[in-house]
Write a protein that holds these residues in place. Structure first.
Motif, PDB file in Angstrom:
ATOM      1  N   UNK A   1       0.861  -1.175   0.000  1.00  0.00           N
ATOM      2  CA  UNK A   1       0.000   0.000   0.000  1.00  0.00           C
ATOM      3  C   UNK A   1       0.897   1.224   0.000  1.00  0.00           C
ATOM      4  N   UNK A   2       0.691   2.137  -0.978  1.00  0.00           N
ATOM      5  CA  UNK A   2       1.516   3.331  -1.071  1.00  0.00           C
ATOM      6  C   UNK A   2       0.660   4.522  -1.483  1.00  0.00           C
ATOM      7  N   UNK A   3       0.890   5.652  -0.814  1.00  0.00           N
ATOM      8  CA  UNK A   3       0.230   6.909  -1.149  1.00  0.00           C
ATOM      9  C   UNK A   3       1.343   7.929  -1.356  1.00  0.00           C
ATOM     10  N   UNK A   4       1.455   8.463  -2.581  1.00  0.00           N
ATOM     11  CA  UNK A   4       2.552   9.341  -2.951  1.00  0.00           C
ATOM     12  C   UNK A   4       2.116  10.788  -3.081  1.00  0.00           C
ATOM     13  N   UNK A   5       3.054  11.707  -2.788  1.00  0.00           N
ATOM     14  CA  UNK A   5       2.803  13.134  -2.980  1.00  0.00           C
ATOM     15  C   UNK A   5       1.668  13.627  -2.118  1.00  0.00           C
ATOM     16  N   UNK A   6       0.768  14.387  -2.732  1.00  0.00           N
ATOM     17  CA  UNK A   6      -0.381  14.934  -1.994  1.00  0.00           C
ATOM     18  C   UNK A   6      -1.645  14.116  -2.233  1.00  0.00           C
ATOM     19  N   UNK A   7      -1.465  12.877  -2.677  1.00  0.00           N
ATOM     20  CA  UNK A   7      -2.603  11.993  -2.941  1.00  0.00           C
ATOM     21  C   UNK A   7      -3.379  11.722  -1.656  1.00  0.00           C
ATOM     22  N   UNK A   8      -4.668  11.392  -1.829  1.00  0.00           N
ATOM     23  CA  UNK A   8      -5.538  11.137  -0.679  1.00  0.00           C
ATOM     24  C   UNK A   8      -6.205   9.781  -0.827  1.00  0.00           C
ATOM     25  N   UNK A   9      -6.170   9.030   0.258  1.00  0.00           N
ATOM     26  CA  UNK A   9      -6.842   7.741   0.335  1.00  0.00           C
ATOM     27  C   UNK A   9      -7.829   7.799   1.491  1.00  0.00           C
ATOM     28  N   UNK A  10      -9.103   7.621   1.173  1.00  0.00           N
ATOM     29  CA  UNK A  10     -10.140   7.578   2.202  1.00  0.00           C
ATOM     30  C   UNK A  10     -10.656   6.146   2.267  1.00  0.00           C
ATOM     31  N   UNK A  11     -10.137   5.396   3.229  1.00  0.00           N
ATOM     32  CA  UNK A  11     -10.511   3.989   3.420  1.00  0.00           C
ATOM     33  C   UNK A  11     -10.534   3.707   4.920  1.00  0.00           C
ATOM     34  N   UNK A  12     -11.529   4.215   5.625  1.00  0.00           N
ATOM     35  CA  UNK A  12     -11.534   4.120   7.092  1.00  0.00           C
ATOM     36  C   UNK A  12     -11.562   2.698   7.645  1.00  0.00           C
ATOM     37  N   UNK A  13     -12.179   1.782   6.957  1.00  0.00           N
ATOM     38  CA  UNK A  13     -12.216   0.395   7.438  1.00  0.00           C
ATOM     39  C   UNK A  13     -10.856  -0.273   7.286  1.00  0.00           C
ATOM     40  N   UNK A  14     -10.092   0.101   6.264  1.00  0.00           N
ATOM     41  CA  UNK A  14      -8.765  -0.436   6.067  1.00  0.00           C
ATOM     42  C   UNK A  14      -7.857   0.008   7.208  1.00  0.00           C
ATOM     43  N   UNK A  15      -7.925   1.253   7.569  1.00  0.00           N
ATOM     44  CA  UNK A  15      -7.101   1.781   8.666  1.00  0.00           C
ATOM     45  C   UNK A  15      -7.461   1.083   9.972  1.00  0.00           C
ATOM     46  N   UNK A  16      -8.740   0.899  10.197  1.00  0.00           N
ATOM     47  CA  UNK A  16      -9.213   0.251  11.419  1.00  0.00           C
ATOM     48  C   UNK A  16      -8.752  -1.203  11.456  1.00  0.00           C
ATOM     49  N   UNK A  17      -8.837  -1.904  10.343  1.00  0.00           N
ATOM     50  CA  UNK A  17      -8.414  -3.298  10.282  1.00  0.00           C
ATOM     51  C   UNK A  17      -6.907  -3.399  10.539  1.00  0.00           C
ATOM     52  N   UNK A  18      -6.124  -2.492   9.971  1.00  0.00           N
ATOM     53  CA  UNK A  18      -4.670  -2.541  10.155  1.00  0.00           C
ATOM     54  C   UNK A  18      -4.277  -2.215  11.583  1.00  0.00           C
ATOM     55  N   UNK A  19      -4.999  -1.356  12.249  1.00  0.00           N
ATOM     56  CA  UNK A  19      -4.626  -0.970  13.607  1.00  0.00           C
ATOM     57  C   UNK A  19      -4.926  -2.079  14.605  1.00  0.00           C
ATOM     58  N   UNK A  20      -5.733  -3.056  14.224  1.00  0.00           N
ATOM     59  CA  UNK A  20      -6.072  -4.149  15.127  1.00  0.00           C
ATOM     60  C   UNK A  20      -5.090  -5.303  15.008  1.00  0.00           C
ATOM     61  N   UNK A  21      -4.204  -5.280  14.025  1.00  0.00           N
ATOM     62  CA  UNK A  21      -3.283  -6.410  13.850  1.00  0.00           C
ATOM     63  C   UNK A  21      -1.942  -6.122  14.443  1.00  0.00           C
TER      64      UNK A  21
END
Length: 88
Positions: free
Chosen positions: A68-88
């Motif tokens: 997973x990569x976000x470059x420059x000023x790009x924006x990723x809005x994926x709140x469930x992905x962030x939540x899933x990653x923080x639980x592992x």
């Protein structure tokens, strides 16, 4: 019929805007250089990359099989992905 799956890679380039509300899965890599609204997307089988000033809205996304990569000023809005990653 609405697009629900892409078996391989999917790329959104330049000033393109993709609105695919029924797309649930991308089997390969997903690269966004433009703007994409993928409300039903839950899984990307390969890498996910958002470049430059691009924006990806994927509120249901929970799994990325590769990098997973976000470059420059790009924006990723994926709140469930962030939540899933923080639980592992």
């Amino acid at each position: 019929d609405a697009l629900t799956k892409v078996g391989g890679d999917l790329a959104v380039y330049g000033s393109a805007k993709l609105d695919a509300p029924a797309l649930v899965k991308v089997g390969g890599d997903l690269a966004v250089y433009g703007s994409a609204k993928l409300d039903a997307l839950t899984k990307v089988g390969g890498d996910l990359a958002v470049y430059g000033s691009a924006k990806l809205d994927a509120p249901a996304l929970v799994k990325v099989g590769g990098d997973l990569a976000v470059y420059g000023s790009a924006k990723l809005d994926a709140p469930k992905l962030k939540k899933a990653n923080s639980q592992t």
